[in-house]
Design a protein around this motif. Structure first.
Motif, PDB file in Angstrom:
ATOM      1  N   VAL A  21       0.772  -1.547  -0.281  1.00 46.50           N
ATOM      2  CA  VAL A  21      -0.021  -0.110  -0.214  1.00 46.50           C
ATOM      3  C   VAL A  21       1.169   1.440  -0.028  1.00 46.50           C
ATOM      4  O   VAL A  21       0.495   2.265  -0.680  1.00 46.50           O
ATOM      5  CB  VAL A  21      -0.729   0.100   1.431  1.00 46.50           C
ATOM      6  N   ALA A  70       2.666   2.067  -3.702  1.00 46.29           N
ATOM      7  CA  ALA A  70       1.872   2.680  -4.074  1.00 46.29           C
ATOM      8  C   ALA A  70       1.604   3.833  -4.144  1.00 46.29           C
ATOM      9  O   ALA A  70       1.161   4.528  -4.998  1.00 46.29           O
ATOM     10  CB  ALA A  70       0.428   1.795  -3.805  1.00 46.29           C
ATOM     11  N   MET A  71       1.478   4.492  -2.612  1.00 41.47           N
ATOM     12  CA  MET A  71       1.504   5.673  -2.929  1.00 41.47           C
ATOM     13  C   MET A  71       2.575   6.351  -3.190  1.00 41.47           C
ATOM     14  O   MET A  71       2.478   7.196  -3.591  1.00 41.47           O
ATOM     15  CB  MET A  71       1.476   6.306  -0.982  1.00 41.47           C
ATOM     16  N   ILE A 118       2.210   2.035 -13.551  1.00 50.43           N
ATOM     17  CA  ILE A 118       1.216   3.085 -11.876  1.00 50.43           C
ATOM     18  C   ILE A 118      -0.607   2.729 -12.004  1.00 50.43           C
ATOM     19  O   ILE A 118      -0.828   1.612 -11.019  1.00 50.43           O
ATOM     20  CB  ILE A 118       0.933   4.428 -12.495  1.00 50.43           C
ATOM     21  N   THR A 145      -1.358   0.232  -8.833  1.00 53.76           N
ATOM     22  CA  THR A 145      -2.685   0.617  -7.336  1.00 53.76           C
ATOM     23  C   THR A 145      -3.730  -0.345  -7.561  1.00 53.76           C
ATOM     24  O   THR A 145      -3.874  -0.593  -6.458  1.00 53.76           O
ATOM     25  CB  THR A 145      -2.620   2.369  -8.720  1.00 53.76           C
ATOM     26  N   ILE A 164      -4.764  -2.125  -4.356  1.00 51.50           N
ATOM     27  CA  ILE A 164      -6.425  -2.149  -3.979  1.00 51.50           C
ATOM     28  C   ILE A 164      -6.506  -3.072  -3.964  1.00 51.50           C
ATOM     29  O   ILE A 164      -7.203  -3.248  -2.899  1.00 51.50           O
ATOM     30  CB  ILE A 164      -7.227  -1.824  -5.584  1.00 51.50           C
ATOM     31  N   ILE A 212      -5.636  -4.074  -0.454  1.00 56.31           N
ATOM     32  CA  ILE A 212      -6.786  -3.998   0.533  1.00 56.31           C
ATOM     33  C   ILE A 212      -8.201  -4.260   0.966  1.00 56.31           C
ATOM     34  O   ILE A 212      -8.612  -4.333   2.057  1.00 56.31           O
ATOM     35  CB  ILE A 212      -7.118  -2.214   0.264  1.00 56.31           C
ATOM     36  N   PHE A 213      -8.858  -4.349  -0.409  1.00 58.28           N
ATOM     37  CA  PHE A 213      -9.680  -5.251  -0.774  1.00 58.28           C
ATOM     38  C   PHE A 213      -9.476  -6.672  -0.811  1.00 58.28           C
ATOM     39  O   PHE A 213      -9.937  -6.252  -2.584  1.00 58.28           O
ATOM     40  CB  PHE A 213     -10.577  -4.246  -1.231  1.00 58.28           C
ATOM     41  N   PRO A 214      -9.384  -7.644  -0.669  1.00 58.90           N
ATOM     42  CA  PRO A 214      -9.131  -8.908  -1.041  1.00 58.90           C
ATOM     43  C   PRO A 214      -9.801  -9.368  -2.191  1.00 58.90           C
ATOM     44  O   PRO A 214      -9.988 -10.611  -2.777  1.00 58.90           O
ATOM     45  CB  PRO A 214      -8.812  -9.878  -0.157  1.00 58.90           C
ATOM     46  N   TYR A 230      -4.388  11.477  -7.076  1.00 57.32           N
ATOM     47  CA  TYR A 230      -4.284   9.486  -6.941  1.00 57.32           C
ATOM     48  C   TYR A 230      -4.104   9.799  -5.100  1.00 57.32           C
ATOM     49  O   TYR A 230      -4.176   8.781  -4.788  1.00 57.32           O
ATOM     50  CB  TYR A 230      -2.836   9.783  -7.985  1.00 57.32           C
ATOM     51  N   LEU A 231      -3.036  10.858  -4.540  1.00 56.73           N
ATOM     52  CA  LEU A 231      -3.175  10.421  -3.473  1.00 56.73           C
ATOM     53  C   LEU A 231      -3.975  10.747  -2.183  1.00 56.73           C
ATOM     54  O   LEU A 231      -4.329   9.580  -1.487  1.00 56.73           O
ATOM     55  CB  LEU A 231      -1.820  10.952  -3.091  1.00 56.73           C
ATOM     56  N   ILE A 256      -6.263   7.452  -2.864  1.00 57.83           N
ATOM     57  CA  ILE A 256      -5.670   6.036  -1.995  1.00 57.83           C
ATOM     58  C   ILE A 256      -6.034   6.568  -0.493  1.00 57.83           C
ATOM     59  O   ILE A 256      -6.744   5.373   0.035  1.00 57.83           O
ATOM     60  CB  ILE A 256      -3.732   5.961  -2.291  1.00 57.83           C
ATOM     61  N   LEU A 263      -9.171   5.749   0.503  1.00 59.74           N
ATOM     62  CA  LEU A 263      -9.683   4.207   0.081  1.00 59.74           C
ATOM     63  C   LEU A 263      -9.540   3.288   1.510  1.00 59.74           C
ATOM     64  O   LEU A 263     -10.026   2.528   2.093  1.00 59.74           O
ATOM     65  CB  LEU A 263      -8.792   3.372  -1.318  1.00 59.74           C
ATOM     66  N   LYS A 307     -10.894   1.778   4.469  1.00 58.96           N
ATOM     67  CA  LYS A 307     -11.041   0.958   5.031  1.00 58.96           C
ATOM     68  C   LYS A 307     -10.842   0.418   6.076  1.00 58.96           C
ATOM     69  O   LYS A 307     -11.804  -0.883   6.964  1.00 58.96           O
ATOM     70  CB  LYS A 307      -9.687   0.275   4.176  1.00 58.96           C
TER      71      LYS A 307
END
Lengths: 422, 72
Positions: free
Chosen positions: A361, A364-365, A405, A409, A413, A416-418, B55-56, B59, B62, B66
């Motif tokens: 995660v 990805a940022m 990217i 990403t 995701i 985070i959401f399997p 974009y940040l 993320i 999200l 969660k």
């Protein structure tokens, strides 16, 4: 007689080229081979076990992807004589600078923990307790940096890179069917059609090929090595050799897993090695040794990438050519990162699965930002001069960066959401 | 033994104080030094940086979503 003198001349010429390459080589090979870290080995082994040889063709596509991205850091480092962290601060201001630096620090530290997890699990298979592994690794890495010379550090790191080739004899020992490898592996196909599982594995493979620390590491290493403009073609060649080596190793891991572990499910490379030990003692042991070495190489590069970045921004002396007295904060940062990550692994019931997910995660940022900054910097005529990206490099660069990217990403995701892609 | 530990503690405190003083001031200096971006803010640069910000935020959104769904 004339033929002999010509042959001797050719021999001298080729020998000179090899010697020159051996002097220049280093950052490209080290960063690329270190990219096959503990998490990478797990991904490749899982890919082989799940799909056999069917995704080897996809791994071949990763050679140019890895090369084009890392090659840009070489040019940027040589021309600006700055590491990536300093380049971002200077070009985009303190907001984006601090964002990159703090993210890098977090993601590197978390990744370092996963490297220790891999190393302790690998040596545990030989009965070595985790605390001995952690202590031994910290001492070894301390000796590597405290010799006070970049050159010595690099050559030791290259030796570990050579050990990464252990997967090649592994593949020959398991005696895989060559015709099946050629037919299944080198003709593009998706076994069972393009479904969510395949997509997840493709994303994971791309995700392990380019990581934020790699860009920071290679640019800083190029600067620390003192490379000049005339060295750029050799440094590019070095990066290409590294990219080919890293993917070759990945392919051989897929072949080993695809031959012996097809259809077997496992959660880590250490588990795969343990299962392999039951089937073939030597191959299982090689896989475990390779996993330890992969984790060690990853740890060597990641901890240095953080220390270089901090040194550049805080104005500390930050070269491996400095003694500990000359660069105390640089080495303090290096050891604090290293030892604290090692200690986390020793904590009973530490949330190691959560840490592994967090790495994806936070990466990805940071990764999109790092890649976008890289492209913008390489198009800055004022800084890069004649080494600015040309149209071809921009088309390739933008396509690769967009692909990475989007896929990284989606991968984050899915972490985070399997259940999202099921 | 206790005396040695006290000396180590004292030296650590001194070191931390020096680190704090040196680096807190250094952060302000760094912020001043890199206050404005050096790269020419042509439209493509502006677009790329704004896209990155969006974009940040996406993320982060999200992650917060969660986190909230995990709690409740």
């Amino acid at each position: 007689m004339k033929i002999f003198s010509k042959l001797y001349y050719e021999y001298r010429r080729i020998w000179k080229i090899i010697v020159l390459y051996l002097i220049i080589s280093g950052p490209g090979i080290v960063v690329m081979v270190a990219d096959n870290d503990a998490a990478g080995i797990t991904t490749y082994a899982a890919t082989g076990a799940k799909f056999g040889y069917n995704l080897i063709w996809f791994l071949l596509f990763l050679v140019p992807i890895a090369y084009f991205v890392q090659e840009m850091t070489v040019r940027l480092g040589v021309i600006t004589k700055r590491g990536h962290a300093e380049s971002v601060f200077d070009a985009f201001g303190s907001f984006w600078g601090w964002f990159s630096l703090t993210n890098l620090m977090v993601v590197n530290w978390l990744t370092l923990i996963t490297e220790f997890v891999g190393m302790t699990a690998a040596l545990n298979l030989f009965g070595v307790p985790p605390y001995i592994t952690v202590t031994g690794v910290c001492i070894l890495m301390g000796i590597m940096v405290l010799n006070g010379r970049y050159w010595t550090w690099e050559k030791i790191a290259l030796t570990f890179c050579a050990l990464n080739l252990i997967y090649i004899p592994c593949a020959f020992i398991v005696n895989p069917p060559i015709s099946a490898i050629v037919h299944e592996g080198f003709i593009p196909n998706f076994p069972g059609g393009f479904n969510n599982t395949i997509f997840f594995f493709l994303m994971a493979n791309i995700g392990t090929t380019i990581a934020p620390w790699m860009l920071y590491f290679q640019q800083s290493a190029v600067v620390d090595k003192g490379m000049k403009e005339k060295d750029i073609p050799w440094a590019k060649f070095d990066t290409m050799v590294g990219a080919i080596l890293t993917i070759a190793v990945a392919i051989f891991i897929v072949i080993v897993a695809g031959t012996v572990l097809r259809g077997v499910e496992f959660e880590s490379a250490a588990q795969a090695a343990q299962k392999l030990m039951g089937m073939n003692k030597y191959v299982g042991s090689f896989l475990a040794v390779g996993l330890f070495n992969a984790g060690l190489l990853g740890a060597i590069c990641i901890s240095l990438a953080s220390s270089w970045a901090f040194g550049e921004i805080f104005g500390w002396a930050h070269s491996l050519n400095n003694k500990i007295k000359e660069a105390p904060w640089f080495y303090a940062n290096y050891f604090i990162t290293l030892i604290s990550a090692g200690l986390i692994v020793l904590i009973p019931k530490a949330p190691l699965v959560l840490i592994t997910l967090l790495v994806q995660v936070v990466s990805a940022m940071l990764l999109p930002a790092t890649l976008v900054f890289l492209l913008l910097l390489l198009n800055d005529k004022k800084t890069m001069g004649e080494y600015k990206n040309n149209l071809f490099q921009n088309i390739i660069g933008i396509s690769i960066v967009t692909l990475i990217i989007v896929l990284s990403t989606l991968y984050a995701i899915s972490v985070i959401f399997p259940n999202l892609f099921n | 033994m206790l005396k040695k530990l006290r000396i180590i503690k004292k030296q650590l405190k001194k070191l931390l104080k020096i680190f704090y003083e040196q680096h807190f001031e250094r952060i302000i200096e760094i912020n001043e030094k890199y206050a404005s971006p050096r790269i020419a803010t042509v439209p493509i640069v502006k677009f790329a940086l704004n896209a990155l910000k969006i974009y940040l935020v996406f993320i982060m959104g999200l992650l917060i979503y969660k986190f909230i769904t995990l709690i409740y």
